[in-house]
Write an enzyme that holds these catalytic residues in place. Structure first.
Site, mmCIF file in Angstrom:
data_model
loop_
_atom_site.group_PDB
_atom_site.id
_atom_site.type_symbol
_atom_site.label_atom_id
_atom_site.label_comp_id
_atom_site.label_asym_id
_atom_site.label_seq_id
_atom_site.Cartn_x
_atom_site.Cartn_y
_atom_site.Cartn_z
ATOM 1 N N PRO A 150 -9.499 -13.834 0.425
ATOM 2 C CA PRO A 150 -10.287 -14.994 0.835
ATOM 3 C C PRO A 150 -9.653 -16.354 0.563
ATOM 4 C CG PRO A 150 -11.194 -14.061 -1.162
ATOM 5 C CD PRO A 150 -10.071 -13.155 -0.735
ATOM 6 N N CYS A 151 -8.629 -16.657 1.326
ATOM 7 C CA CYS A 151 -7.956 -17.950 1.174
ATOM 8 C C CYS A 151 -8.865 -19.109 1.571
ATOM 9 C CB CYS A 151 -6.655 -17.969 1.964
ATOM 10 S SG CYS A 151 -6.846 -17.610 3.713
ATOM 11 N N HIS A 152 -9.953 -18.814 2.276
ATOM 12 C CA HIS A 152 -10.899 -19.879 2.635
ATOM 13 C C HIS A 152 -11.587 -20.465 1.399
ATOM 14 C CE1 HIS A 152 -13.453 -16.234 2.558
ATOM 15 N NE2 HIS A 152 -14.393 -17.070 2.122
#
Length: 180
Positions: A150-152
């Site tokens: 989850p780079c968001h």
């Protein structure tokens, strides 16, 4: 939580075929590519599986893609996440390959809890390189397995979103969805 499965020596070889499925989500089509073991190789908010293939490390990149209507656990996790089970993605195995720092940084991303975004500076610190904010941002940019890694959940120090391969509207939705 399943960590990123990767070989630091690069000794893994690509399977000839990867399976993919596109799932309808509230923020658009989401496609995941998986290897023969069911590990996610690449994923993102697109209906075009071919746009995902180049994101995969060359030693893992499949020669062919085969469409399925359902990828079992991966499809269930994507659907569950988008309908409110924010931890559904945690049990899915991801297979990405790169140098030791990027593999480590991707593993760290998987440990950032939903609803608690961190800054790129904090992410660099937790990844073991406090002065390497650009390297941390690069780990986000090179992440092929959006949502599952989850780079968001990484934002700028000033609270603005920063970049996101799939667009800032999708990143904004994800952060708001996880904050609820």
């Amino acid at each position: 939580m399943n960590a990123i499965a990767a070989s630091p020596t690069g000794s893994q070889s690509a399977s000839t075929t990867a399976d993919f499925s596109t799932i309808t989500t509230p923020i658009g089509p989401f496609t995941a590519l998986v290897d023969a073991d069911g590990a996610v190789l690449a994923s993102g908010w697109t209906a075009d599986a071919e746009t995902l293939r180049p994101l995969i490390h060359p030693t893992l990149r499949p020669a062919e893609l085969r469409e399925h209507t359902d990828l079992g656990a991966v499809t269930r996790a994507v659907t569950a996440y988008h309908t409110g089970d924010l931890t559904a993605i945690d049990a899915i195995t991801v297979r990405q390959l790169s140098g030791p720092f990027l593999v480590h940084a991707w593993e760290i991303l998987r440990k950032i809890p939903a609803g608690n975004p961190v800054t790129y500076t904090d992410y660099a610190t937790v990844s073991g390189r406090p002065a390497a904010t650009r390297a941390a941002a690069n780990a986000c940019a090179r992440n092929a397995a959006a949502l599952f890694v989850p780079c968001h959940r990484v934002i700028r120090t000033d609270g603005t979103l920063g970049g996101f391969r799939w667009g800032l509207d999708i990143k904004r939705w994800l952060i708001a969805h996880e904050a609820d």
